[in-house]
Design a protein around this motif. Sequence first.
Motif, PDB file in Angstrom:
ATOM      1  N   VAL A   1     -29.271 -43.270  19.242  1.00  0.00           N
ATOM      2  CA  VAL A   1     -29.404 -44.438  18.297  1.00  0.00           C
ATOM      3  C   VAL A   1     -28.631 -45.536  18.718  1.00  0.00           C
ATOM      4  CG1 VAL A   1     -30.228 -43.419  16.401  1.00  0.00           C
ATOM      5  CG2 VAL A   1     -27.714 -43.433  16.632  1.00  0.00           C
ATOM      6  N   SER A   2     -27.646 -45.027  19.125  1.00  0.00           N
ATOM      7  CA  SER A   2     -26.496 -46.045  20.011  1.00  0.00           C
ATOM      8  C   SER A   2     -25.695 -45.216  20.905  1.00  0.00           C
ATOM      9  CB  SER A   2     -25.393 -46.674  19.096  1.00  0.00           C
ATOM     10  OG  SER A   2     -24.857 -45.616  18.315  1.00  0.00           O
TER      11      SER A   2
ATOM     12  N   THR B   1     -29.805 -39.302   9.628  1.00  0.00           N
ATOM     13  CA  THR B   1     -29.225 -40.497  10.010  1.00  0.00           C
ATOM     14  C   THR B   1     -29.852 -41.777   9.623  1.00  0.00           C
ATOM     15  OG1 THR B   1     -29.293 -40.476  12.015  1.00  0.00           O
ATOM     16  CG2 THR B   1     -27.464 -39.386  11.306  1.00  0.00           C
TER      17      THR B   1
ATOM     18  N   VAL C   1     -28.833 -46.516  10.141  1.00  0.00           N
ATOM     19  CA  VAL C   1     -30.021 -47.547  10.976  1.00  0.00           C
ATOM     20  C   VAL C   1     -30.566 -48.717  10.022  1.00  0.00           C
ATOM     21  CG1 VAL C   1     -31.774 -47.838  12.573  1.00  0.00           C
ATOM     22  CG2 VAL C   1     -30.416 -45.668  12.579  1.00  0.00           C
ATOM     23  N   ASN C   2     -31.062 -48.012   8.754  1.00  0.00           N
ATOM     24  CA  ASN C   2     -31.441 -49.105   7.768  1.00  0.00           C
ATOM     25  C   ASN C   2     -30.873 -48.613   6.865  1.00  0.00           C
ATOM     26  OD1 ASN C   2     -33.039 -50.514   5.899  1.00  0.00           O
ATOM     27  ND2 ASN C   2     -34.761 -50.666   7.262  1.00  0.00           N
TER      28      ASN C   2
END
Length: 580
Positions: free
Chosen positions: A235-236, A416, A420-421
């Motif tokens: 995600v990162s 998770t 993220v949002n």
Amino acid sequence: MLPSFSIHPRLPRAAVYGTAGALSALTVFLCSQRLAGWQTRTASTKTAAAVPGNFVDGTAGSGIDFHHVAFQTAKKYMLEIMGSGVALLDYDNDGRLDIFLVNGAPITDPTPLGTVPKKADPKHWHRLYHQKPDGKFEDVTERAGVKGVGYGLGVAVGDYDNDGYPDLYVTEYGGNRLYHNNGNGTFTDVTAQAGVGGSGWSSSAAWVDLDQDGLLDLVVLRYVEWDFNDHPCFVSENVRAYCSPDVFKPIAPLVFHNDGGGRFSEVSRKVGISKPGKGLGIAIADADRDGHIDVYVSNDTMPGFFYHNKGNGTFEEMALLAGLGVSEDGRTYAGMGVDFADYDNDGLPDLAVADLALEMYALYRNTGRAGFEYTSRSSGLANMTLQHSGMGLRFLDYDNDGWKDLLVSQGHVVDTISAVNPNLKYREPMLLVRNTGRGFVDVSADSGGVFQQAWAGRGLAVGDIDNDGRLDAVVSTSEGPAHLLYNRTETQNHWLTLKLTGRKSNRDGIGAEVRIVTSQGQQFATATTASSYLSSGDKRVHFGLGPATVVDTLEIRWPSGILQTLKNVRGDQILELEER
């Protein structure tokens, strides 16, 4: 009717399978074929104010003590997030529904390539709970012989040998299991001799008589081509996440023809149910009322599949031609749980599919002419589901007013997701949507404390567990407990439940079409145990009758083609009917 599903002359065949724009054009064309408004198509329309339900979590003190194991790892193996299914069945024919819950198996961190997880402890077992006369449940897993072997996912219930006792098919990563019901409270693993083990990552399965020979066949969905390889997705930077299904190749389903004598043959290519997909949900119905059962498959991040039965033992996949499988603007979505049922009482089975947040749940109305139209927005379902993730989904008439409502188990697959949002949640309350006859209304907030509890909901099975005429449910959660939800909705409405027994048709009557007519109008249903997500429901057919106490006409079209008609059937009873 849907006799041909032919492509409109303005849409060249190549365009149908081309760009999203072409799909959108096809959908617009199909939507243009719509009939008059919902309220004018139905035999009657509700006039009473929306009535909330009342569902109570009866798990505590019930004897059900189940915890799903997923073994979540730092490697973020996709297998961990799928959850598992639940089945409602009367395995000992005592008239009371029992509960079967599917469980996982140990996964190490990391897990070597080629590993097939195996159960190593009783806490990993599947569980069979027998309902006693007092309504409590007892764990009979070990005695019954159904504790399982590997990492379980789905379950399908059907009497494949027509001996009067329901059998269990359990999908497990790396190979599936068929448990034959011996009729004495025990099951025998007959997978090897039956030839139905399969391979790969199986998900949902359905028992259905595909060729109308009186024997139940088995359709087994598979998810993706996957193994315990290192598929790093992030995600990162340095923050690992579960991969999107787009990373993996689709895989074809398995179709096992029942040859009789306890043997099956794999015939997916022969019958035409063989298109590679990412299947998670399966439902059956005779969509065009031609006397032959059709099959719908909900796929993750790719169009759904609609296998139309050609009546000669083969099927043709034509979801796009029928207006199914994508949204009204031609977009794919993460298809999860699915159900085929007539929500507007026009005598034609409609379709609903749950998906992930920001996609809105899909509702398709059967137009009876060109195919289906996407009605998520016009029905009101879109606004109430846009920011939610649905897994198990079932039509049910929870208040017995004669209109099929929706119950959905909810929860995102990414633990998770809130990082993220922040507007999206991994754990979510369930959703109860009431069918008003003119559209759908979210009544969850007023329908009991269970709709305030946030769960990582997965499997969902529906049936009348306490035989009081009101449909109940069992919900499984990922890495969590199962929940037994009793329907305590206060209503003066009446009901009728049918327990079908086939003679020329398969013993369960799966695939039989039932039509009733009362003073309030008509209703229509298909006998099935398949639908939802990884789960199997009560095979009995339930109708809410509203204020009517008598069914004026009851018609059953059995899979054999036999049409059976009864007149003046009293309501508020469980009626056993044999094919004649």
